[in-house]
Write an enzyme that holds these catalytic residues in place. Structure first.
Site, PDB file in Angstrom:
ATOM      1  CB  ALA A 162      44.146  53.032  42.252  1.00 39.37           C
ATOM      2  N   GLY A 227      54.684  49.818  34.833  1.00 37.73           N
ATOM      3  CA  GLY A 227      54.410  51.208  35.207  1.00 37.73           C
ATOM      4  C   GLY A 227      55.679  52.049  35.131  1.00 37.73           C
ATOM      5  CD  GLU A 265      43.054  63.289  40.558  1.00 35.51           C
ATOM      6  OE1 GLU A 265      42.694  63.333  41.744  1.00 35.51           O
ATOM      7  OE2 GLU A 265      42.758  64.153  39.715  1.00 35.51           O
ATOM      8  CG  LEU A 266      49.044  61.130  44.549  1.00 32.62           C
ATOM      9  CD1 LEU A 266      50.381  61.655  45.017  1.00 32.62           C
ATOM     10  CD2 LEU A 266      49.221  59.967  43.591  1.00 32.62           C
ATOM     11  CB  CYS A 299      40.610  58.404  46.759  1.00 31.60           C
ATOM     12  SG  CYS A 299      39.425  58.858  45.500  1.00 31.60           S
ATOM     13  CD  GLU A 402      44.364  56.653  51.230  1.00 29.48           C
ATOM     14  OE1 GLU A 402      45.455  56.220  50.803  1.00 29.48           O
ATOM     15  OE2 GLU A 402      43.456  57.062  50.488  1.00 29.48           O
ATOM     16  CB  ALA A 465      32.935  63.727  43.185  1.00 22.69           C
TER      17      ALA A 465
HETATM   18  P1  NAD Z   1      49.183  51.848  44.189  1.00 24.29           P
HETATM   19  O1  NAD Z   1      49.922  53.125  44.355  1.00 24.29           O
HETATM   20  O2  NAD Z   1      49.693  50.658  44.887  1.00 24.29           O
HETATM   21  O3  NAD Z   1      49.115  51.457  42.627  1.00 24.29           O
HETATM   22  C1  NAD Z   1      48.621  52.339  41.650  1.00 24.29           C
HETATM   23  C2  NAD Z   1      49.177  51.959  40.285  1.00 24.29           C
HETATM   24  O4  NAD Z   1      50.583  52.222  40.242  1.00 24.29           O
HETATM   25  C3  NAD Z   1      49.036  50.487  39.930  1.00 24.29           C
HETATM   26  O5  NAD Z   1      48.672  50.395  38.581  1.00 24.29           O
HETATM   27  C4  NAD Z   1      50.436  49.942  40.182  1.00 24.29           C
HETATM   28  O6  NAD Z   1      50.721  48.763  39.463  1.00 24.29           O
HETATM   29  C5  NAD Z   1      51.278  51.087  39.708  1.00 24.29           C
HETATM   30  N1  NAD Z   1      52.656  51.151  40.231  1.00 24.29           N
HETATM   31  C6  NAD Z   1      53.159  50.624  41.360  1.00 24.29           C
HETATM   32  N2  NAD Z   1      54.459  50.966  41.511  1.00 24.29           N
HETATM   33  C7  NAD Z   1      54.778  51.747  40.439  1.00 24.29           C
HETATM   34  C8  NAD Z   1      55.962  52.435  40.029  1.00 24.29           C
HETATM   35  N3  NAD Z   1      57.078  52.396  40.755  1.00 24.29           N
HETATM   36  N4  NAD Z   1      55.916  53.164  38.904  1.00 24.29           N
HETATM   37  C9  NAD Z   1      54.773  53.254  38.178  1.00 24.29           C
HETATM   38  N5  NAD Z   1      53.627  52.621  38.511  1.00 24.29           N
HETATM   39  C10 NAD Z   1      53.629  51.872  39.632  1.00 24.29           C
HETATM   40  O7  NAD Z   1      47.670  52.163  44.601  1.00 24.29           O
HETATM   41  P2  NAD Z   1      46.444  51.156  44.849  1.00 24.29           P
HETATM   42  O8  NAD Z   1      46.677  50.398  46.104  1.00 24.29           O
HETATM   43  O9  NAD Z   1      46.107  50.404  43.607  1.00 24.29           O
HETATM   44  O10 NAD Z   1      45.242  52.193  45.062  1.00 24.29           O
HETATM   45  C11 NAD Z   1      44.863  52.758  46.275  1.00 24.29           C
HETATM   46  C12 NAD Z   1      45.338  54.185  46.390  1.00 24.29           C
HETATM   47  O11 NAD Z   1      44.864  54.972  45.299  1.00 24.29           O
HETATM   48  C13 NAD Z   1      44.817  54.880  47.629  1.00 24.29           C
HETATM   49  O12 NAD Z   1      45.846  55.623  48.219  1.00 24.29           O
HETATM   50  C14 NAD Z   1      43.740  55.792  47.093  1.00 24.29           C
HETATM   51  O13 NAD Z   1      43.452  56.920  47.905  1.00 24.29           O
HETATM   52  C15 NAD Z   1      44.309  56.190  45.786  1.00 24.29           C
HETATM   53  N6  NAD Z   1      43.280  56.690  44.891  1.00 24.29           N
HETATM   54  C16 NAD Z   1      43.223  58.039  44.678  1.00 24.29           C
HETATM   55  C17 NAD Z   1      42.225  58.566  43.874  1.00 24.29           C
HETATM   56  C18 NAD Z   1      42.137  60.037  43.645  1.00 24.29           C
HETATM   57  O14 NAD Z   1      41.438  60.416  42.736  1.00 24.29           O
HETATM   58  N7  NAD Z   1      42.806  60.875  44.424  1.00 24.29           N
HETATM   59  C19 NAD Z   1      41.297  57.710  43.271  1.00 24.29           C
HETATM   60  C20 NAD Z   1      41.387  56.342  43.493  1.00 24.29           C
HETATM   61  C21 NAD Z   1      42.393  55.849  44.310  1.00 24.29           C
END
Ligand code: NAD
Length: 515
Positions: A162, A227, A265-266, A299, A402, A465
């Site tokens: 992300a 991806g 990790e969402l 996150c 979120e 963390a």
């Molecule tokens: P996002 O879901 O938009 O993108 C994440 C990744 O997925 C990017 O590299 C993107 O290019 C790729 N992607 C997009 N569509 C895809 C598909 N269909 N198939 C495969 N890959 C694809 O997320 P973001 O906006 O970059 O990040 C923010 C989110 O990430 C927030 O929801 C945040 O909570 C979460 N996050 C979670 C953690 C954790 O550890 N739980 C840590 C950091 C961020």
């Protein structure tokens, strides 16, 4: 390019005069679509990056697979030595990389540097791990037999990451994956390509010095299509995905469909609960950091605040005073506490959430607007906001979603049961925090009737963390665990080996099958 930006890029040897290659698999390449890295503070284009074509991605996957067949034969402690050198190389560029994180992602400098430090820390951890990834000897029921559980390298590990942790999340995965003898292929967020290029450059030099194929740590920049292709590849036994719930749901399903393994990790929707006996002088700054730090784009950011009735007014009063001290500014300047949101689209999401708060008649105590000041007009600056919705309705968008922006929704409770119920009544389960000095509350909070999140803190905020414990969340956060604890066990394939040292060949469970 502004001198502010060009100094940061020059300190990491990132050329700004031409288009930059965004694919590495032992050699730098990239002839696909161009993506622009845009500075969220000023709106300027920092660089244009050449992403992977489908053919280049395919070739990179093949090279990564080949690199794995080499690397799996390198003894684990020797892999640890390579990780130690990666750690040193990263540490020597800690401030420069941290500044690049601030420049490209928008988080303030101390947090940018902290992120690189996290990568350094997990390398230290993985160096130790490289001598401790032990299997087991299990007692066999059959005479003259032994059973071994042997951890073997897994293959190619894909890291899809992300925008908000453009360095550390890759670090958590790379360090464990390399220690375990795998090769990794990294697809970073399309909006933070420069961080991934800078990190890969540093690592590739270490690999080269050690005569290890560069494709042990491959990079493919690109968007959704790249991806998707990685997710579908049979050559990738493990996909470690960090991102939104929406995309995670698709990734999880598609990896499962081909019987691959995934770590998800969402999103998080994290609450702090403050009891009447809490030390407010600790709790208030922690909630302030949790909600405003990284402009609400962690996150683990604090998004919900449940206050006991006896301390609610005082708490909110003192918290608002802290909010008033926040001034937005350039995240590269040391005194800045509030940087921009990462994208324009994030500002729109912020606006929509504020509008929703207005339609449900929430009391917006502070914030609620974009910063209109001229010097910020090109950047994505929004006011940190505290709102009190009229009721806690877990089905309402405001509580269950979120919103990746500095918006804190608060509510008042009368007893801990109620607050725990609210804490657990959301789809996500990442981080949570209880403020109390009463052991009975603590026992309840961390036990079976307590918080259902993956991170269950006491007198520590939701945000941030250490690497030592396994990090991750439950429910729609995806159940994934990364970093410390037993997380490394996911990066290996386990072989159960029953070995017969005897002159007989008895069957298990005493089964009799005379030949
Ligand atoms: P996002 O879901 O938009 O993108 C994440 C990744 O997925 C990017 O590299 C993107 O290019 C790729 N992607 C997009 N569509 C895809 C598909 N269909 N198939 C495969 N890959 C694809 O997320 P973001 O906006 O970059 O990040 C923010 C989110 O990430 C927030 O929801 C945040 O909570 C979460 N996050 C979670 C953690 C954790 O550890 N739980 C840590 C950091 C961020």
């Amino acid at each position: 390019l502004s001198s502010r930006a060009s100094n940061v890029l020059a300190s990491l040897d990132i050329s700004t005069t031409h288009e930059i290659s965004g694919v590495y698999d032992g050699e730098w390449r990239g002839s696909g679509e161009l993506v622009s890295s845009i500075c969220p503070t000023t709106g300027e284009v920092l660089a244009r990056v050449k992403t992977a074509t489908p053919e280049e991605l395919h070739a990179a996957l093949e090279r990564t697979r080949e690199a794995y067949t080499h690397f799996r034969n390198v003894p684990a402690p020797r892999r640890g030595e390579i990780l130690r050198q990666i750690r040193e190389a990263l540490a020597s560029k800690r401030d420069e990389l941290g500044a690049l994180v601030s420049l490209e992602m928008g988080k303030i400098r101390t947090e940018g540097v902290g992120e690189v430090q996290e990568f350094v820390d997990i390398c230290d951890y993985a160096v130790g791990l490289s001598r401790m990834m032990n299997g087991r000897v299990v007692a066999s029921e059959r005479p003259g037999h032994s059973i071994l559980e042997v951890p073997n390298p897994l293959g190619v590990v894909a890291v899809l990451s992300a925008f908000n942790f453009p360095v550390a999340v890759y670090g958590w995965n790379l360090a464990l994956s390399l220690a375990a003898g795998n090769a990794t292929i990294w697809k970073p967020s399309p909006t933070t390509p420069l961080c991934s290029i800078a990190v890969t450059t540093i690592i590739s030099r270490v690999l080269e010095r050690n005569s290890v194929p560069g494709a042990v740590a491959s990079l493919v920049t690109g968007g959704k299509e790249v991806g998707e292709a990685i997710v579908e590849s049979q050559d990738v036994p493990l996909v470690s995905f960090t991102g939104s719930e929406h995309v995670g749901r698709i990734v999880g399903k598609n990896v499962a469909f081909r019987f691959g393994k995934s770590i998800l990790e969402l999103g998080g929707n994290n609450a702090s609960i403050v009891m009447p006996d809490a030390d407010l002088s600790l709790a208030i700054p922690a909630v302030f950091f949790g909600a405003v730090g990284t402009a609400g784009q962690r996150c683990t950011s604090t998004r919900r605040l449940y206050l006991h009735r006896n301390i609610a007014d005082e708490f909110l009063d003192r918290l608002q005073k802290m909010y008033r001290t926040v001034a937005p500014g350039d995240p590269l300047i040391d005194s800045t506490l509030l940087g921009p949101l990462h994208t324009r689209a994030a500002c729109d999401t912020y606006d929509k959430t504020i509008q929703h708060l207005q339609t449900i008649d929430a009391n917006i105590l502070t914030g609620g607007k974009r910063y209109g000041h001229a010097s910020f007009s090109a950047g994505n600056f929004v006011e940190p906001t505290i709102a009190i919705p009229k009721s806690v309705n877990p089905k309402d968008f405001i509580w269950k979603t979120e919103t990746f922006a500095p918006i804190l929704n608060a509510a008042v409770f009368d007893d801990l049961e109620q607050a725990i119920e609210w804490n657990n009544a959301v789809p996500q389960g990442l981080s949570s925090s209880l403020w109390t000095r009463d052991l009975r509350n603590l026992g309840r909070w961390i036990g079976p009737n307590g918080s259902d999140a993956g991170i269950v803190n006491v007198n520590v905020g939701t945000s941030g963390a250490e690497i030592g414990a396994a990090f991750g969340g439950n429910k729609s956060t995806g159940w994934g665990r990364e970093s410390g604890g037993d997380a490394w066990k996911q990066y290996v394939r386990w072989s159960a080996c029953t070995i017969n040292f005897s002159d007989e060949a008895p069957l298990a469970q005493g089964v009799n099958f005379p030949a």
